[in-house]
Design a protein around this motif. Structure first.
Motif, PDB file in Angstrom:
ATOM      1  N   LEU A  78       0.855  -1.186   0.000  1.00 52.48           N
ATOM      2  CA  LEU A  78       0.000   0.000   0.000  1.00 52.48           C
ATOM      3  C   LEU A  78       0.887   1.231   0.000  1.00 52.48           C
ATOM      4  O   LEU A  78       1.779   1.360   0.848  1.00 52.48           O
ATOM      5  N   VAL A  79       0.661   2.128  -0.957  1.00 50.26           N
ATOM      6  CA  VAL A  79       1.395   3.387  -1.046  1.00 50.26           C
ATOM      7  C   VAL A  79       0.454   4.517  -0.655  1.00 50.26           C
ATOM      8  O   VAL A  79      -0.639   4.646  -1.223  1.00 50.26           O
ATOM      9  N   VAL A  80       0.885   5.322   0.298  1.00 50.19           N
ATOM     10  CA  VAL A  80       0.078   6.450   0.769  1.00 50.19           C
ATOM     11  C   VAL A  80       0.878   7.731   0.586  1.00 50.19           C
ATOM     12  O   VAL A  80       2.005   7.834   1.077  1.00 50.19           O
TER      13      VAL A  80
ATOM     14  N   GLU B  21      -0.060  11.471 -12.482  1.00 52.44           N
ATOM     15  CA  GLU B  21       1.398  11.558 -12.441  1.00 52.44           C
ATOM     16  C   GLU B  21       2.052  10.390 -11.697  1.00 52.44           C
ATOM     17  O   GLU B  21       3.009   9.796 -12.182  1.00 52.44           O
ATOM     18  N   LEU B  22       1.543  10.087 -10.505  1.00 52.91           N
ATOM     19  CA  LEU B  22       2.261   9.177  -9.616  1.00 52.91           C
ATOM     20  C   LEU B  22       1.888   7.717  -9.822  1.00 52.91           C
ATOM     21  O   LEU B  22       2.756   6.843  -9.741  1.00 52.91           O
ATOM     22  N   LEU B  23       0.623   7.433 -10.076  1.00 47.84           N
ATOM     23  CA  LEU B  23       0.235   6.048 -10.352  1.00 47.84           C
ATOM     24  C   LEU B  23       0.977   5.496 -11.569  1.00 47.84           C
ATOM     25  O   LEU B  23       1.506   4.373 -11.508  1.00 47.84           O
TER      26      LEU B  23
ATOM     27  N   LEU C 105      -3.036   2.340  -3.707  1.00 45.22           N
ATOM     28  CA  LEU C 105      -2.584   3.730  -3.708  1.00 45.22           C
ATOM     29  C   LEU C 105      -3.656   4.592  -3.063  1.00 45.22           C
ATOM     30  O   LEU C 105      -4.829   4.530  -3.458  1.00 45.22           O
ATOM     31  N   ALA C 106      -3.269   5.389  -2.091  1.00 48.29           N
ATOM     32  CA  ALA C 106      -4.214   6.274  -1.415  1.00 48.29           C
ATOM     33  C   ALA C 106      -3.567   7.625  -1.173  1.00 48.29           C
ATOM     34  O   ALA C 106      -2.336   7.746  -1.112  1.00 48.29           O
TER      35      ALA C 106
ATOM     36  N   GLU D 281     -10.434  -0.894  -2.620  1.00 53.95           N
ATOM     37  CA  GLU D 281      -9.575  -1.661  -1.722  1.00 53.95           C
ATOM     38  C   GLU D 281      -8.464  -0.790  -1.143  1.00 53.95           C
ATOM     39  O   GLU D 281      -8.056  -0.957   0.019  1.00 53.95           O
ATOM     40  N   SER D 282      -7.971   0.162  -1.922  1.00 49.97           N
ATOM     41  CA  SER D 282      -6.972   1.095  -1.397  1.00 49.97           C
ATOM     42  C   SER D 282      -7.559   1.931  -0.270  1.00 49.97           C
ATOM     43  O   SER D 282      -6.905   2.158   0.764  1.00 49.97           O
TER      44      SER D 282
END
Length: 458
Positions: A143-145, A158-160, A176-177, A206-207
């Motif tokens: 998980l990326v926050v 940009e980031l995804l 990703l959140a 789910e994120s």
């Protein structure tokens, strides 16, 4: 016999929620926090006290060394040095300079590095660089926050794509959140632990679920879940824009004090007793690393007219000059040519009790006074590096009592100035006092002081 399910990751886990929470809080799911600055280190420390397994990444070796020695390099944050010491001693918190190495081991990745603004254009280069490092170490189930303040749509557009390109994975294999930091300097731990509701928006359902589980453990407060990352990004920016526009209203009203022959601040306070009115407090200017920059997160990336935001920024940017002119006009009215005057600027940081000068109104005030020919002295009780004010034309003194001024401009109402004995600074003459924060109102009407306050009529 234990029936507990082994949980190695939160995103996409089908284990019972109780087992996921236990895996997170027991430290079996390592956390990486990228950026150990003013907001990043408090966040990392709270993650560490919650999970017992946090590695922080920062490119500054001095910061990493300080943290690993069990100390906080961030000053003015109550309880932070003690918490860093406790978590480091317990083995719950460590730091290193290589974000990619941290990403290799972490399963929850929390990014809280700055988004810069270059000539009114948001610069995501630091955030994007960290995203590349995180992506290179990303595993399925991670998980990326992002907590860094970002222009809306940054996560999506940009980031995804960076995370997917670097990892070879797609959203759905990892989460990703965006969960914006809602923290104020001087009360970081209190805010992170739950002084305000935490906002959570995921790139998919789910994120959102996984991020909500994380912040449910981190903060003792309600969580506000929103539709997606873009909405969550907008929440943070909108909060700053509200304050910028509201302060601009207060500042513009303040300039009417003499024309109306009233104390505008008194009228504002009375107006605010009506529940639908919440006008902020006028002052010498708006500084810091947040409010002065957030308008550009909307005005630059999107082809949509923003006349209100641009006007508000212009009003607030103009307040330092307005404040300096109060001093210059006051001197002239007292028969003193500014070119023959000494003016003390008291308080150089952008905010009381916070040792930061980014966009501080004190700097343009010094520049305007020096431009008018005044001898400018400057003092701040909590600031170590005052070099930028020397370059701007001020001579820095240790304390107000080291000056013999014709005028004093209070820009930042540090607690140390609360008992400032202004008349003793005046010597045999009548001193001009410009109160940029309505902090020295007791000198209104004093025979030795010509009082000029932002929003106050004397």
């Amino acid at each position: 016999m234990s029936t507990q399910t082994t949980v190695e990751a939160l995103y996409g886990s089908v284990a019972p929620v109780a087992d996921q929470r236990e895996a997170f809080t027991s430290g079996r799911i390592p956390v990486g926090v990228y950026g150990l600055g003013k907001m990043g280190l408090p966040l990392a420390a709270v993650y560490a006290e919650t999970t017992g397994n946090v590695t922080g990444a920062d490119v500054d070796p001095a910061v990493v060394e300080c943290v690993n020695d069990g100390h906080s390099h961030v000053v003015g944050e109550p309880g932070l040095d003690a918490l860093v010491g406790e978590t480091v001693e317990a083995g719950a918190l460590s730091a290193e300079t290589d974000p990619a190495a941290v990403a290799e081991d972490a399963r929850v990745h929390v990014v809280i590095v700055p988004t810069l603004v270059d000539d009114k254009t948001p610069d995501l280069s630091i955030v994007r660089s960290v995203a590349e490092d995180v992506g290179a170490g990303l595993d399925a189930g991670d998980l990326v926050v992002f907590e860094s303040t970002l222009p809306p749509r940054s996560c999506r557009d940009e980031l995804l794509p960076v995370l997917e390109a670097e990892s070879g994975l797609e959203l759905g294999e990892f989460g990703l959140a965006f969960c914006p930091e809602r923290t104020h300097s001087g009360r970081a731990l209190e805010d992170i632990r739950g002084a305000h509701p935490k906002v959570v928006g995921g790139a998919d359902a789910e994120s959102t679920r996984a991020a909500k589980l994380v912040y449910d453990e981190l903060a003792d407060t309600d969580l506000v879940t929103v539709s997606d990352t873009t909405t969550a990004e907008a929440v943070k920016v909108f909060e700053g824009l509200y304050r910028d526009v509201n302060i601009a209203l207060a500042n513009e009203l303040a300039t009417h004090a003499d024309a109306l022959e009233i104390d505008v601040t008194e009228a504002i306070a009375a107006a605010n007793t009506q529940p639908f009115c919440d006008i902020h407090t006028p002052g010498a200017g708006v500084g810091g690393h947040c409010i002065p920059y957030y308008p550009y997160f909307l005005t630059d990336p999107f082809d949509v007219p923003t006349p209100l935001l641009e006007t508000a920024r212009a009003v607030n940017d103009g307040m330092p000059t307005y404040t300096a002119e109060l001093a210059l006009t006051g001197l002239r009215d007292e028969g003193v040519d500014p070119a023959d005057a000494t003016v003390l600027v008291a308080g150089l940081t952008y905010r009381a009790g916070v040792a930061e000068t980014r966009k501080t109104p004190a700097l343009p005030i010094v520049e305007r006074l020096a431009e008018a020919g005044a001898t400018v002295l400057a003092t701040d009780p909590i600031l170590d590096d005052t070099s930028e004010f020397s370059v701007a034309g001020a001579t820095v003194v240790d304390a107000p009592t080291d000056a013999d001024p014709d005028a004093v401009v209070l820009v930042t109402a540090h607690e140390e100035f609360r008992d400032l004995d202004v008349p003793t600074l005046a010597g045999d003459g009548r001193l001009v006092l410009v109160d940029g924060r309505q902090a020295l109102t007791e000198y209104r009407g004093h025979e030795s002081v010509r009082y000029e306050g932002v929003g106050l009529h004397d």
